[in-house]
Design an enzyme around this catalytic site. Structure first.
Site, PDB file in Angstrom:
ATOM      1  N   LEU A 181       0.824  -1.217   0.000  1.00 33.38           N
ATOM      2  CA  LEU A 181       0.000   0.000   0.000  1.00 33.38           C
ATOM      3  C   LEU A 181       0.856   1.263   0.000  1.00 33.38           C
ATOM      4  O   LEU A 181       0.424   2.314  -0.477  1.00 33.38           O
ATOM      5  CB  LEU A 181      -0.923   0.006   1.226  1.00 33.38           C
ATOM      6  CG  LEU A 181      -1.944  -1.135   1.324  1.00 33.38           C
ATOM      7  CD1 LEU A 181      -2.659  -1.083   2.661  1.00 33.38           C
ATOM      8  CD2 LEU A 181      -2.945  -1.058   0.183  1.00 33.38           C
TER       9      LEU A 181
ATOM     10  N   GLN B 183       5.273   2.815   0.819  1.00 27.96           N
ATOM     11  CA  GLN B 183       6.656   2.526   1.174  1.00 27.96           C
ATOM     12  C   GLN B 183       7.335   3.785   1.678  1.00 27.96           C
ATOM     13  O   GLN B 183       7.140   4.877   1.109  1.00 27.96           O
ATOM     14  CB  GLN B 183       7.405   1.986  -0.042  1.00 27.96           C
ATOM     15  CG  GLN B 183       8.557   1.083   0.308  1.00 27.96           C
ATOM     16  CD  GLN B 183       8.790   0.020  -0.770  1.00 27.96           C
ATOM     17  OE1 GLN B 183       8.195   0.062  -1.838  1.00 27.96           O
ATOM     18  NE2 GLN B 183       9.660  -0.929  -0.493  1.00 27.96           N
ATOM     19  N   GLY B 184       8.107   3.662   2.760  1.00 25.83           N
ATOM     20  CA  GLY B 184       8.833   4.788   3.328  1.00 25.83           C
ATOM     21  C   GLY B 184      10.323   4.508   3.331  1.00 25.83           C
ATOM     22  O   GLY B 184      10.795   3.554   2.717  1.00 25.83           O
TER      23      GLY B 184
ATOM     24  N   PHE C 235      12.321   3.511   5.773  1.00 22.24           N
ATOM     25  CA  PHE C 235      12.747   2.261   6.398  1.00 22.24           C
ATOM     26  C   PHE C 235      11.551   1.377   6.757  1.00 22.24           C
ATOM     27  O   PHE C 235      11.636   0.509   7.611  1.00 22.24           O
ATOM     28  CB  PHE C 235      13.595   2.552   7.653  1.00 22.24           C
ATOM     29  CG  PHE C 235      12.832   3.195   8.789  1.00 22.24           C
ATOM     30  CD1 PHE C 235      12.429   2.452   9.883  1.00 22.24           C
ATOM     31  CD2 PHE C 235      12.527   4.545   8.774  1.00 22.24           C
ATOM     32  CE1 PHE C 235      11.735   3.043  10.934  1.00 22.24           C
ATOM     33  CE2 PHE C 235      11.836   5.138   9.819  1.00 22.24           C
ATOM     34  CZ  PHE C 235      11.443   4.384  10.896  1.00 22.24           C
TER      35      PHE C 235
ATOM     36  N   GLU D 261       7.526  -0.385   5.199  1.00 17.61           N
ATOM     37  CA  GLU D 261       6.632  -0.716   4.091  1.00 17.61           C
ATOM     38  C   GLU D 261       5.271  -1.074   4.692  1.00 17.61           C
ATOM     39  O   GLU D 261       5.199  -1.701   5.748  1.00 17.61           O
ATOM     40  CB  GLU D 261       7.206  -1.910   3.325  1.00 17.61           C
ATOM     41  CG  GLU D 261       6.455  -2.287   2.076  1.00 17.61           C
ATOM     42  CD  GLU D 261       7.130  -3.437   1.322  1.00 17.61           C
ATOM     43  OE1 GLU D 261       6.797  -3.631   0.150  1.00 17.61           O
ATOM     44  OE2 GLU D 261       7.972  -4.138   1.929  1.00 17.61           O
ATOM     45  N   VAL D 262       4.192  -0.633   4.056  1.00 18.28           N
ATOM     46  CA  VAL D 262       2.853  -0.959   4.531  1.00 18.28           C
ATOM     47  C   VAL D 262       2.195  -1.884   3.512  1.00 18.28           C
ATOM     48  O   VAL D 262       2.141  -1.569   2.320  1.00 18.28           O
ATOM     49  CB  VAL D 262       1.986   0.296   4.737  1.00 18.28           C
ATOM     50  CG1 VAL D 262       0.584  -0.098   5.210  1.00 18.28           C
ATOM     51  CG2 VAL D 262       2.628   1.239   5.745  1.00 18.28           C
TER      52      VAL D 262
ATOM     53  N   LYS E 294       2.269  -2.600   8.888  1.00 15.47           N
ATOM     54  CA  LYS E 294       3.460  -1.779   8.671  1.00 15.47           C
ATOM     55  C   LYS E 294       4.673  -2.593   9.084  1.00 15.47           C
ATOM     56  O   LYS E 294       4.766  -3.061  10.226  1.00 15.47           O
ATOM     57  CB  LYS E 294       3.381  -0.479   9.489  1.00 15.47           C
ATOM     58  CG  LYS E 294       4.503   0.507   9.182  1.00 15.47           C
ATOM     59  CD  LYS E 294       4.257   1.854   9.838  1.00 15.47           C
ATOM     60  CE  LYS E 294       5.280   2.887   9.415  1.00 15.47           C
ATOM     61  NZ  LYS E 294       5.014   4.222  10.000  1.00 15.47           N
TER      62      LYS E 294
ATOM     63  N   ASP F 118       3.647  15.119  10.800  1.00  9.99           N
ATOM     64  CA  ASP F 118       3.657  14.722   9.393  1.00  9.99           C
ATOM     65  C   ASP F 118       2.228  14.642   8.853  1.00  9.99           C
ATOM     66  O   ASP F 118       1.861  13.675   8.187  1.00  9.99           O
ATOM     67  CB  ASP F 118       4.382  13.389   9.214  1.00  9.99           C
ATOM     68  CG  ASP F 118       4.870  13.177   7.778  1.00  9.99           C
ATOM     69  OD1 ASP F 118       4.976  14.175   7.035  1.00  9.99           O
ATOM     70  OD2 ASP F 118       5.144  12.021   7.396  1.00  9.99           O
TER      71      ASP F 118
END
Length: 265
Positions: A25, A27-28, A30, A32-33, A48, A138
């Site tokens: 769904l 990605q960051g 460090f 991933e969702v 997550k 954020d």
């Protein structure tokens, strides 16, 4: 140590047996969702996945602590945490209608009959955080999810922090287009006011369909932010325009609190 290692492996094995990962769904840096299927309850969840690197340990622990302390209908719910030697899994409720950014990009801008309802729900979520001394840091359209009823779910507390009354923050964090002017200075800042600025950016995006600061380079975007160099589109109603202008005040002490925003027309 051997027993701890065995327990760690057992937790991972149980997790992979209970959850079937379906698709990514988001990605960051460090993390991933993933959208996942919980086999025992025959239900969909969001997972997550965070890599346990030493430099991110405090962020992971902070996110877990903050999410465990939250219970609000407009905030994504943390259901379960599984930690192994290499990975931390945060199992959360799944918001099936995706994120607000996708809806804005799809529609160009939200209808003014729809935007206030969603924005009010976002305000309730952020007010709950601020009342509980949590700064999100954020707030952006990617982190506003919608459930199957079209209701808001504030998500991603990876950068959030707990504060004590009157505490100022000193580190830079957030997403450039939503960052308040004071984040680019050298002095400590009020985290509540930076969340308010981000709400102003979010409201502008919702009703205009684009960001108020949209230069081609990061340097120019920062210059626009520092001077609040923007114009609200003419089709936006007077009430919403006035609120945007108050939220995007350069002086953080002139921005309204969440409680004051909620008394606006």
């Amino acid at each position: 140590m051997e027993q701890a290692g065995e327990a760690c492996c057992s937790a991972e094995e149980t997790f992979t047996n209970d959850y079937k990962m379906m698709m990514t769904l988001g990605q960051g840096q460090f993390s991933e969702v993933k959208w996942a299927f919980h086999i025992p309850t025959v239900s969909c969840v969001a997972v997550k996945i965070l890599r346990n690197q030493k430099k991110y340990a405090s962020l992971i622990n902070s996110e877990i602590s903050v999410m465990k302390s939250l219970a609000h209908p407009n905030i994504i719910k943390l259901l379960h945490v599984v930690q192994t030697r290499e990975t931390t899994y945060l199992v959360m409720e799944h918001a099936s209608e995706g994120d607000l950014l996708h809806h804005v990009l799809e529609l160009g801008a939200l209808e003014e009959s729809k935007a206030p309802r969603l924005f009010t729900q976002i305000l309730h979520a952020v007010k709950y955080c601020h009342d509980n001394l949590i700064i999100h840091r954020d707030i952006k359209a990617n982190n506003i999810l919608l459930d199957h009823r079209g209701n808001v779910k504030l998500s991603d507390f990876g950068l959030s922090t707990k504060v004590i009354p009157g505490q100022k923050l000193g580190d830079f964090c957030g997403t450039l287009h939503y960052c308040a002017p004071e984040l680019f200075g050298k002095e400590a800042y009020d985290g509540h006011a930076t969340d308010i600025w981000s709400l102003g950016m979010l409201l502008f995006l919702m009703v205009a369909g684009h960001f108020p600061f949209n230069a081609y380079s990061s340097v120019r975007v920062i210059q626009q932010i520092l001077t609040a160099d923007f114009r609200v589109p003419s089709h936006v109603s007077v009430d919403i325009r006035d609120l945007i202008l108050k939220l995007l005040m350069i002086n953080p002490y002139r921005r309204p609190t969440i409680g004051q925003i909620m008394r606006f027309p």
